[in-house]
Design a protein around this motif. Sequence first.
Motif, mmCIF file in Angstrom:
data_model
loop_
_atom_site.group_PDB
_atom_site.id
_atom_site.type_symbol
_atom_site.label_atom_id
_atom_site.label_comp_id
_atom_site.label_asym_id
_atom_site.label_seq_id
_atom_site.Cartn_x
_atom_site.Cartn_y
_atom_site.Cartn_z
ATOM 1 N N ALA A 585 0.841 -1.209 0.000
ATOM 2 C CA ALA A 585 0.000 0.000 0.000
ATOM 3 C C ALA A 585 0.869 1.250 0.000
ATOM 4 C CB ALA A 585 -0.914 -0.010 1.227
ATOM 5 N N LEU A 586 1.987 1.209 0.713
ATOM 6 C CA LEU A 586 2.904 2.346 0.758
ATOM 7 C C LEU A 586 3.505 2.605 -0.633
ATOM 8 C CD1 LEU A 586 4.518 4.474 2.382
ATOM 9 C CD2 LEU A 586 6.213 2.686 2.861
ATOM 10 N N GLU A 587 3.895 1.523 -1.304
ATOM 11 C CA GLU A 587 4.459 1.671 -2.649
ATOM 12 C C GLU A 587 3.458 2.309 -3.606
ATOM 13 O OE1 GLU A 587 7.820 -1.603 -3.666
ATOM 14 O OE2 GLU A 587 5.796 -2.440 -3.349
ATOM 15 N N ASN A 588 2.231 1.831 -3.553
ATOM 16 C CA ASN A 588 1.193 2.373 -4.451
ATOM 17 C C ASN A 588 0.919 3.838 -4.157
ATOM 18 O OD1 ASN A 588 0.876 -0.099 -5.736
ATOM 19 N ND2 ASN A 588 -0.720 -0.791 -4.308
ATOM 20 N N SER A 589 0.854 4.187 -2.867
ATOM 21 C CA SER A 589 0.572 5.579 -2.499
ATOM 22 C C SER A 589 1.718 6.485 -2.900
ATOM 23 C CB SER A 589 0.340 5.683 -0.981
ATOM 24 O OG SER A 589 -0.791 4.939 -0.592
ATOM 25 N N TYR A 590 2.948 5.977 -2.767
ATOM 26 C CA TYR A 590 4.106 6.787 -3.147
ATOM 27 C C TYR A 590 4.041 7.175 -4.625
ATOM 28 C CZ TYR A 590 8.940 7.857 -4.457
ATOM 29 O OH TYR A 590 10.061 8.453 -4.974
ATOM 30 N N LYS A 591 3.553 6.241 -5.467
ATOM 31 C CA LYS A 591 3.468 6.512 -6.901
ATOM 32 C C LYS A 591 2.276 7.416 -7.239
ATOM 33 C CE LYS A 591 5.490 1.995 -7.988
ATOM 34 N NZ LYS A 591 5.224 0.633 -8.556
ATOM 35 N N LYS A 592 1.153 7.243 -6.545
ATOM 36 C CA LYS A 592 -0.080 7.937 -6.904
ATOM 37 C C LYS A 592 -0.428 9.110 -5.982
ATOM 38 C CE LYS A 592 -2.044 3.586 -8.640
ATOM 39 N NZ LYS A 592 -3.127 2.605 -8.490
ATOM 40 N N ASP A 593 -0.098 8.984 -4.663
ATOM 41 C CA ASP A 593 -0.532 9.996 -3.689
ATOM 42 C C ASP A 593 0.535 10.131 -2.595
ATOM 43 O OD1 ASP A 593 -1.803 11.690 -1.938
ATOM 44 O OD2 ASP A 593 -3.619 10.473 -1.704
ATOM 45 N N PRO A 594 1.598 10.898 -2.875
ATOM 46 C CA PRO A 594 2.688 11.047 -1.899
ATOM 47 C C PRO A 594 2.236 11.538 -0.530
ATOM 48 C CG PRO A 594 3.328 11.911 -4.021
ATOM 49 C CD PRO A 594 1.865 11.622 -4.122
ATOM 50 N N GLU A 595 1.175 12.357 -0.517
ATOM 51 C CA GLU A 595 0.677 12.876 0.769
ATOM 52 C C GLU A 595 0.149 11.736 1.637
ATOM 53 O OE1 GLU A 595 -2.652 16.021 2.470
ATOM 54 O OE2 GLU A 595 -1.962 16.203 0.406
ATOM 55 N N LYS A 596 -0.588 10.805 0.992
ATOM 56 C CA LYS A 596 -1.077 9.642 1.725
ATOM 57 C C LYS A 596 0.086 8.736 2.127
ATOM 58 C CE LYS A 596 -4.217 5.697 1.436
ATOM 59 N NZ LYS A 596 -5.152 4.930 0.590
ATOM 60 N N ALA A 597 1.074 8.647 1.249
ATOM 61 C CA ALA A 597 2.256 7.822 1.560
ATOM 62 C C ALA A 597 2.954 8.329 2.819
ATOM 63 C CB ALA A 597 3.215 7.832 0.381
ATOM 64 N N GLU A 598 3.006 9.636 2.977
ATOM 65 C CA GLU A 598 3.625 10.201 4.182
ATOM 66 C C GLU A 598 2.849 9.813 5.429
ATOM 67 O OE1 GLU A 598 4.892 14.546 6.076
ATOM 68 O OE2 GLU A 598 4.154 14.422 4.010
ATOM 69 N N LYS A 599 1.513 9.816 5.314
ATOM 70 C CA LYS A 599 0.681 9.411 6.447
ATOM 71 C C LYS A 599 0.916 7.941 6.802
ATOM 72 C CE LYS A 599 -3.073 12.694 5.534
ATOM 73 N NZ LYS A 599 -4.510 12.827 5.200
ATOM 74 N N LEU A 600 1.008 7.099 5.762
ATOM 75 C CA LEU A 600 1.249 5.680 5.998
ATOM 76 C C LEU A 600 2.605 5.460 6.658
ATOM 77 C CD1 LEU A 600 -0.143 4.147 2.674
ATOM 78 C CD2 LEU A 600 -1.051 3.766 4.995
ATOM 79 N N LEU A 601 3.600 6.221 6.220
ATOM 80 C CA LEU A 601 4.931 6.115 6.819
ATOM 81 C C LEU A 601 4.901 6.421 8.316
ATOM 82 C CD1 LEU A 601 7.353 7.708 4.205
ATOM 83 C CD2 LEU A 601 7.589 5.453 5.272
ATOM 84 N N LYS A 602 4.215 7.496 8.679
ATOM 85 C CA LYS A 602 4.147 7.892 10.083
ATOM 86 C C LYS A 602 3.356 6.872 10.894
ATOM 87 C CE LYS A 602 4.782 12.852 9.343
ATOM 88 N NZ LYS A 602 4.192 14.203 9.466
ATOM 89 N N LEU A 603 2.361 6.253 10.254
ATOM 90 C CA LEU A 603 1.599 5.212 10.932
ATOM 91 C C LEU A 603 2.479 3.986 11.183
ATOM 92 C CD1 LEU A 603 -1.190 4.339 11.981
ATOM 93 C CD2 LEU A 603 -1.643 3.381 9.721
ATOM 94 N N LEU A 604 3.245 3.584 10.169
ATOM 95 C CA LEU A 604 4.160 2.449 10.320
ATOM 96 C C LEU A 604 5.255 2.737 11.353
ATOM 97 C CD1 LEU A 604 4.504 1.480 6.550
ATOM 98 C CD2 LEU A 604 3.455 0.090 8.346
ATOM 99 N N GLN A 605 5.723 3.982 11.388
ATOM 100 C CA GLN A 605 6.712 4.371 12.395
ATOM 101 C C GLN A 605 6.126 4.276 13.803
ATOM 102 O OE1 GLN A 605 7.724 8.541 12.616
ATOM 103 N NE2 GLN A 605 9.836 8.095 13.268
ATOM 104 N N GLY A 606 4.888 4.756 13.963
ATOM 105 C CA GLY A 606 4.223 4.688 15.264
ATOM 106 C C GLY A 606 4.019 3.267 15.734
ATOM 107 N N GLN A 607 3.615 2.377 14.792
ATOM 108 C CA GLN A 607 3.440 0.972 15.152
ATOM 109 C C GLN A 607 4.771 0.361 15.612
ATOM 110 O OE1 GLN A 607 1.817 -0.474 11.453
ATOM 111 N NE2 GLN A 607 -0.290 -0.414 12.219
ATOM 112 N N ALA A 608 5.851 0.709 14.910
ATOM 113 C CA ALA A 608 7.174 0.184 15.256
ATOM 114 C C ALA A 608 7.612 0.664 16.638
ATOM 115 C CB ALA A 608 8.189 0.594 14.196
ATOM 116 N N LEU A 609 7.346 1.940 16.944
ATOM 117 C CA LEU A 609 7.706 2.490 18.252
ATOM 118 C C LEU A 609 6.945 1.788 19.371
ATOM 119 C CD1 LEU A 609 7.837 6.304 17.406
ATOM 120 C CD2 LEU A 609 9.782 4.884 18.074
ATOM 121 N N LEU A 610 5.652 1.586 19.164
ATOM 122 C CA LEU A 610 4.834 0.939 20.193
ATOM 123 C C LEU A 610 5.280 -0.497 20.423
ATOM 124 C CD1 LEU A 610 1.304 2.294 19.196
ATOM 125 C CD2 LEU A 610 2.640 2.912 21.220
ATOM 126 N N THR A 611 5.580 -1.214 19.346
ATOM 127 C CA THR A 611 6.035 -2.600 19.479
ATOM 128 C C THR A 611 7.358 -2.673 20.222
ATOM 129 O OG1 THR A 611 4.948 -3.164 17.389
ATOM 130 C CG2 THR A 611 6.603 -4.709 18.216
#
Length: 632
Positions: A585-611
């Motif tokens: 999903a991140l790859e697709n967003s990066y190609k089509k919607d960089p703004e959404k890709a940034e949101k996904l990145l921050k979400l993945l970062q948050g999940q990693a921090l919590l884990t």
Amino acid sequence: MRKKLFKSESKRLLDLMINSIYTNKDIFLREIISNASDALDKLHYIALTDESVREKAGAGEINISVDAEKRLITVSDNGIGMTAEELEENLGTIAKSGSLKFKQELSAEDRKKPENEIIGQFGVGFYSAFMVADELTVISRSYKEDTAHIWKSEGASGYTIDECERAQIGTDVIMHLKEDTDAVKYSDYLSTYRLRSLITTYSDYIRYPIKLPVEKTREVGEGEEKKTETYTEIETVNSMVPIWRRSKKDAPDEECFKYYKEKFFDYNDPVSVIRMNVDGLISYKAMLFIPAKAPFDYFTKEYKKGLQLYTNGVLITEACDALVPEYFRFVKGVVDTNDLSLNISREMLQQDAQLKVIAANIEKKISAELKRLLEKEREKYLTFWSAFGVQLKYGVINDYGMNKEKLQDLLLFYSNTEKQPVTLKSYTDRMKENQKNIYFACGKTAQDIEALPAVKLAAEQGFEVLYLTDEADEFVMKTLMTYAEKPIVSVLAEDSGLVSEEQKKQTEEKAKNAEELLKFAKEKLGESVAEVTLSAGLGESASGMNAKGGITLEMEKYFAQMPGENHPKAERVLELNPEHPAFKALENSYKKDPEKAEKLLKLLQGQALLTAGLPLQNTAEFCKLVSELMHE
């Protein structure tokens, strides 16, 4: 005879002592007897080098007498005695040590060394008698004089000193008991049975005979005139042989445990008692105790490690820290040797070769006993470990790991397969043939560690993982480095061996193909991460947080709890799982919607921090991201 007044601060201290410091009235007799023992010690010390004093000294003893009608208890000794000036100096000021001047007379060279005390003092303990007495009288004749002096006091109002007669050198402490009240029956202390009980409880170890008149009965006469009469006989009521000098038969563990609790103010039985009786070039006896619980001040600067050190029956120091290494600082006990000088100072103790030999033997004995408990009495060892395991861990870390080989077999770590604490030896005994490393993982709790992707990956391969939840654990593992020639490796390490070379190669190819995406990710996440990369070791997780360089994530947490600012930070690495749908999903967003890709990145970062058990930088923003992405 003019009454002299205590200083104002002494009045306040006396009131505080009687009403606050001492809550157990029974100890008054222990304190007075201890002072008598001190006086005998001092006289015998001087007699060692002064023949004229030796003639006066005689056999030391402490006599206790009771006059129930007059409500008097008298404790007498034939010790060093005091002059009028010494009575003034020692008893005229509350908490004034009589040992200081004695020490000064012994050695001009050591006058400035406060460590050179003999055993005790006329001071605070003496005034504990006012808990039960309304008047104290001290009759004392110094070994230096033919004249005796009498000191009298009714408490804070002051005291008087005058000349009197005493046939022999020594001191009488005469206590006039208070009248009984509804709350306290002071006349109980006039019973020889009660006094005997107090002596046995508190003063049995005194090395001089404590003599007390004991009432007995006997039959006299014959036939019809036969009757029972009561008579008084002077008896020695203390054993005089300290418990550590007795055989195991005469001092079973239960009695030793009782001694430990009374002597070291612990409510709990110790885990174990260690007895040592060594004869040779250096002869000594020792009785050591491994506590079950840490004292309240154990992890404070106020706590003093060390063993009580006696020589020739005289206490040199209450806490000789040279006798136990820092990592065994929890051990309590007594060492008794005749091979040391009475007036040995702390500096001399640290340099004394004989003491170093004793200390080395004690260290080996403690280590052997802990290993025995671990192997033979595991429940007792677990009790000990819960209280002092962290002390052994810091012993591994300190001094650049100098003592790690001495301590490594005493360490316990929770195992994910055994579901209990295990040793490194038992871990290596269970290792699979194809397993090259000893694996560990760090976290706040076992549940947090269980959730780590790398732990799941190790479990899938059938590898045992040690769960480290103490702050010191990762430092311990980095200090040990290996055990039984097996590397000790974090499941998060690049060289953990949990990911095959083929998987690494495939991931590296995917990282090359996703180079622009990873560069984009680093730009958007900024300084919050040092690097964004792909990982083949995340299993079912979409992302994970790792670190590169010398500071790990667990070390960062540890340093963050320390006082001050500018703590060392780990170089955080956000790892993404190229096989997870979230990465697609991140790859697709990066190609089509960089703004959404940034949101996904921050979400993945948050999940990693919590884990990883790390705090989110902005909790509100993270929750907002989750909500926004759920609606898309």
